[in-house]
Design a protein around this motif. Structure first.
Motif, PDB file in Angstrom:
ATOM      1  N   ASP A 230       0.115   1.358  -6.190  1.00  0.00           N
ATOM      2  CA  ASP A 230       0.627   0.623  -5.196  1.00  0.00           C
ATOM      3  C   ASP A 230       2.007  -0.299  -5.876  1.00  0.00           C
ATOM      4  O   ASP A 230       1.461  -1.024  -6.670  1.00  0.00           O
ATOM      5  CB  ASP A 230      -0.294  -0.275  -4.458  1.00  0.00           C
ATOM      6  CG  ASP A 230      -1.201   0.606  -3.772  1.00  0.00           C
ATOM      7  OD1 ASP A 230      -0.962   1.602  -3.319  1.00  0.00           O
ATOM      8  OD2 ASP A 230      -2.556   0.339  -3.812  1.00  0.00           O
TER       9      ASP A 230
ATOM     10  N   ASP B 197       0.836  -1.340   0.073  1.00  0.00           N
ATOM     11  CA  ASP B 197      -0.007  -0.085   0.069  1.00  0.00           C
ATOM     12  C   ASP B 197       1.005   1.276  -0.015  1.00  0.00           C
ATOM     13  O   ASP B 197       1.132   1.776   1.034  1.00  0.00           O
ATOM     14  CB  ASP B 197      -1.079  -0.075   1.170  1.00  0.00           C
ATOM     15  CG  ASP B 197      -1.843   1.005   1.198  1.00  0.00           C
ATOM     16  OD1 ASP B 197      -2.013   1.815   0.243  1.00  0.00           O
ATOM     17  OD2 ASP B 197      -2.740   1.217   2.253  1.00  0.00           O
TER      18      ASP B 197
ATOM     19  N   GLU C 162      -6.662   1.374   0.074  1.00  0.00           N
ATOM     20  CA  GLU C 162      -7.226   0.718  -0.967  1.00  0.00           C
ATOM     21  C   GLU C 162      -6.184  -0.022  -2.025  1.00  0.00           C
ATOM     22  O   GLU C 162      -5.236   0.751  -2.351  1.00  0.00           O
ATOM     23  CB  GLU C 162      -8.233   1.831  -1.672  1.00  0.00           C
ATOM     24  CG  GLU C 162      -9.321   2.128  -0.694  1.00  0.00           C
ATOM     25  CD  GLU C 162     -10.449   1.358  -0.142  1.00  0.00           C
ATOM     26  OE1 GLU C 162     -10.480   0.490  -0.876  1.00  0.00           O
ATOM     27  OE2 GLU C 162     -10.685   1.301   0.854  1.00  0.00           O
TER      28      GLU C 162
ATOM     29  N   ASP D  13       0.865   4.393  -1.325  1.00  0.00           N
ATOM     30  CA  ASP D  13       0.153   5.671  -0.863  1.00  0.00           C
ATOM     31  C   ASP D  13      -0.542   5.725   0.393  1.00  0.00           C
ATOM     32  O   ASP D  13      -1.145   6.802   0.786  1.00  0.00           O
ATOM     33  CB  ASP D  13      -0.655   6.143  -2.020  1.00  0.00           C
ATOM     34  CG  ASP D  13      -1.997   5.390  -2.450  1.00  0.00           C
ATOM     35  OD1 ASP D  13      -2.163   4.234  -1.653  1.00  0.00           O
ATOM     36  OD2 ASP D  13      -2.607   5.306  -3.294  1.00  0.00           O
TER      37      ASP D  13
ATOM     38  N   ASP E 269      -3.501   4.754   1.516  1.00  0.00           N
ATOM     39  CA  ASP E 269      -4.894   4.845   1.527  1.00  0.00           C
ATOM     40  C   ASP E 269      -5.807   3.687   2.012  1.00  0.00           C
ATOM     41  O   ASP E 269      -6.930   3.852   1.931  1.00  0.00           O
ATOM     42  CB  ASP E 269      -5.258   5.557   0.090  1.00  0.00           C
ATOM     43  CG  ASP E 269      -5.076   4.468  -0.997  1.00  0.00           C
ATOM     44  OD1 ASP E 269      -4.750   3.420  -0.913  1.00  0.00           O
ATOM     45  OD2 ASP E 269      -5.851   4.818  -1.999  1.00  0.00           O
TER      46      ASP E 269
END
Length: 157
Positions: A132, A120, A126, A122, A124
């Motif tokens: 990613d 992950d 998601e 960044d 976030d």
């Protein structure tokens, strides 16, 4: 239908080694100096004796926790990709990198294939293949500092 949960079971089974209650305390490699002092009375006099100072290097405690942040899936069609969110927390006292791979259990009728892993990047929470970072299956991911968590996305088929 394939059991998507068999991928998660295989991943977590191979990586779920942890020391309960372990917390990162003194960093690995740090030097600790220590001496002992004893106080006693002898012949009516109070005395104090101090030992030599000893220097000890703190050993590394390798400890981690693995948890699956996504709910177990009931099943997917053969060939479909599905994503599981996995959190790895370094509960030891040194920086570590972790390699995630797949171990098939003997009781899995139709194993799910682990086809990709992503970090992950960044933060976030998601999965986005464009943002990613991909990590090779079985390759060591980025270093995780003591007490920190890294989120990964395991893509299965």
């Amino acid at each position: 239908m394939l059991k998507a949960s068999s991928l998660v079971f295989g991943l977590v089974l191979g990586a779920a080694v942890s020391a309960p209650g372990a917390a990162a305390m003194t960093p690995a490699g740090e030097l600790i100096e220590n001496s002992a002092t004893v106080r006693f009375a002898m012949d009516g006099l109070n005395r104090t004796v101090t030992s030599n100072t000893v220097t000890t290097r703190v050993a590394e405690l390798v400890s981690f926790e693995v948890s699956v942040a996504t709910p177990m899936l009931g099943g997917v069609q053969a060939g479909e990709h599905h994503t599981h969110t996995i959190d790895i927390t370094n509960t030891g006292n040194g920086e570590e990198c972790f390699a995630v791979s797949q171990a098939h259990g003997a009781d899995v009728r139709t194993p799910v294939e682990l086809v990709a892993l992503h970090i992950d990047s960044d933060g976030d929470g998601e999965f986005d293949a464009a943002r990613d970072e991909a990590v090779g299956i079985g390759a060591c991911g980025p270093q995780i500092a003591p007490g920190r968590r890294m989120r990964m996305f395991a893509i299965g088929r």
